[in-house]
Design an enzyme around this catalytic site. Structure first.
Site: not given
Ligand code: ACM
Length: 536
Positions: A410-411, A459, A312-313
């Site tokens: 859930f954050d 987190t 990701d990202e």
């Molecule tokens: C993600 O929240 N970067 C998978």
């Protein structure tokens, strides 16, 4: 003998069945009168006549169960109920019978005034029948209405992800998380073990990953190394397996790799400023060898057939790729069009490496663009604002895990009065409970491709156990409801009616939670975005 009805219809017969139940001294605990206190809501429920009275003299018998410890929690739970002349002795039977036609994780639970019988065709189902029985004993204070439950999950993958890179919580907290998951019939623990602040898994071949890479947490890069040894990881895996939970590790790549890059700068590349070391260097053969060696250890350690490799990202921190002569030469040499194709090349190679180790890949939904065979990878759809990516994954034949940021991260805070954490949107209990209601038409006719769902706990802004609990509960109960319960049985008002029983149990266990009925009663715990230490 039983009026077998669905839960809704069961409400009509329930008042008679609960006359005695409601008369039991409540010890100030909430008493339910119209719903079995079982979480998540079971499939079919019917009610009979009378009640089963728990006593410490109840006999527990098993058929087909090899481990004598399987019944110890039931025995412990029964100890609190004294025997008396008016209380019949009764028996509890737990029956494992591979010839009955009950799904692997399903069970039937039959309560008569004399006997409780839990039947399953496989151990996971018997385990879940036991969870329901324990809830019935505990939450009904030992007086269980005669009933018949036929239950099985809606989804095969019912997960929870914990990010221990940004903050590290440790083995005891993970055990507690696994206990709560098991009670809610969740069966996958996705362990996010590597990211920017810390690398949290011992890799024997590369000790600096933990001596250097495990140093620091989100708001403080100087804290002493915190990580799991391989022996501790084995312990967690065993603990989870005893609770029908598979542990899936995530080793994030090529981005979110800062901790590894600090430890081994020679395989690092990335971006500028805070994104320095954000990616592995995709143009070096030694990077692929390094990661393959790590994954060999990871594959040997985790029995799970899956390894999650993030993906990701990458664009957050790969600016150096655009100017580094070696990376640019690599792009030309491999005939790749640009840096995005390089990212996809990297993913294809790492997927093949994992498949060669006998595992299936899981990755975030960016992987759908990388040209990887759907046989090799499962997609976690996380970008709720990119439904087209979910559609593309479905069209590409991928198996899919639903983890949309809204509402399954859930954050995100729950209430406008919350002052710490992710604020740009709210993830309310109700939004979690209802999330598939509006989305399900997207996969109509392709339900077989949806393996299940997962709630994710990032987190960055969760530094301690108290805040972790507060952000987890009771939203995890709602996520379990979506993953397990029959959509036709789901009803938010009924869920809210029985939820206080669960919250009361969290009180008993000393687990802090957000109170959806009275948010002001329980203050929001401190979050690290307000400073490195909690205010006095
Ligand atoms: C993600 O929240 N970067 C998978």
């Amino acid at each position: 003998m039983f009026r077998v009805t669905c839960t809704v219809a069961g409400l009509f017969s329930i008042f008679a069945a609960f006359a005695l139940y409601a008369a039991v001294p409540s010890q100030n605990e909430p008493v339910l009168q119209e719903e079995l206190p079982v979480f998540p809501t079971p499939g079919k429920v019917g009610f009979g006549e009378g009640v089963f009275m728990c006593t410490s003299a109840v006999r527990i018998e098993t058929q087909g169960v090899k481990d004598p410890a399987f019944v110890s929690e039931i025995r412990n739970e029964l100890k609190q109920f004294r025997t008396s002349a008016t209380r019949k002795k009764g028996a509890i039977d737990l029956v494992l019978d591979s010839t009955v036609s009950i799904p692997r994780e399903g069970y039937t639970l039959v309560v008569t005034p004399d006997r409780i019988t839990v039947t399953a065709s496989a151990l996971p189902g018997l385990f879940y029948g036991k969870q329901s029985l324990l809830q019935l004993i505990r939450y009904n204070h030992g007086t269980i209405p005669a009933c018949r439950i036929e239950d099985a999950p809606r989804m095969g993958w019912r997960g929870f992800m914990l990010d221990e890179s940004r903050h590290f919580f440790g083995k005891q907290k993970v055990f507690q998380v696994l206990d709560r998951m098991a009670e809610l019939k969740l069966n996958v623990f996705h362990w996010h073990l590597t990211d920017e602040p810390g690398w949290r898994i011992e890799i024997k071949r590369y000790p600096k990953l933990t001596t250097v890479g495990a140093r620091g947490v989100w708001e403080d890069s100087t804290t002493a190394p915190q990580f799991y040894t391989q022996e501790e990881i084995r312990e967690v895996i065993r603990y989870a397996a005893d609770r029908n939970i598979m542990v899936v590790p995530e080793i994030d790549m090529p981005g979110h790799a800062c901790a590894a890059g600090r430890a081994y700068p020679e395989i690092s590349s990335g971006g500028k400023g805070r994104w320095k070391d954000f990616t592995f260097n995709p143009a070096k053969e030694e990077t692929y060898q390094f990661l393959s060696n790590i994954l060999t250890e990871v594959a040997a350690l985790f029995p799970s057939p899956y390894i999650h490799i993030g993906g990701d990202e990458v664009h957050y921190g790969n600016q150096v790729w655009f100017t580094d002569p070696q990376i640019q030469a690599f792009i030309r040499e491999k005939g790749l069009a640009d840096e995005v194709e390089l990212e996809h090349y990297f993913m294809r190679r790492m997927v093949d490496s994992i498949v060669s180790k006998g595992k299936t890949v899981i990755a975030w939904d960016e992987i759908v663009d990388a040209g990887i065979s759907p046989d090799k990878a499962v997609v976690m759809w996380w970008r709720h604002d990119k439904p087209a990516q979910l559609r593309k994954a479905l069209d590409g034949g991928y198996r899919i895990l639903l983890t949309p940021r809204l509402p399954l991260y859930f954050d995100f805070v729950e209430h406008p009065k919350h002052i710490y954490g992710r604020h740009d949107a709210y993830t309310t209990l109700e939004s979690v409970f209802r999330f598939t209601d509006t989305l399900a038409p997207m996969w109509k006719g392709r339900e077989g491709q949806i393996l299940g769902l997962q709630a994710n706990m990032w987190t960055e802004r969760i530094a301690d156990e108290r805040r972790l609990d507060y952000m987890t509960f009771p939203r995890l109960v709602a996520a379990a409801e979506v993953a397990w319960a029959d959509p036709d049985q789901k009803n938010y008002n009924r869920f809210l009616k029985k939820l206080p029983v669960y919250l009361h149990d969290l009180d008993r266990l000393g687990i802090y939670y957000y109170d959806p009925f009275d948010p002001a009663r329980r203050p929001e715990p401190w979050g690290p975005d307000q400073g490195a230490t909690p205010p006095e």
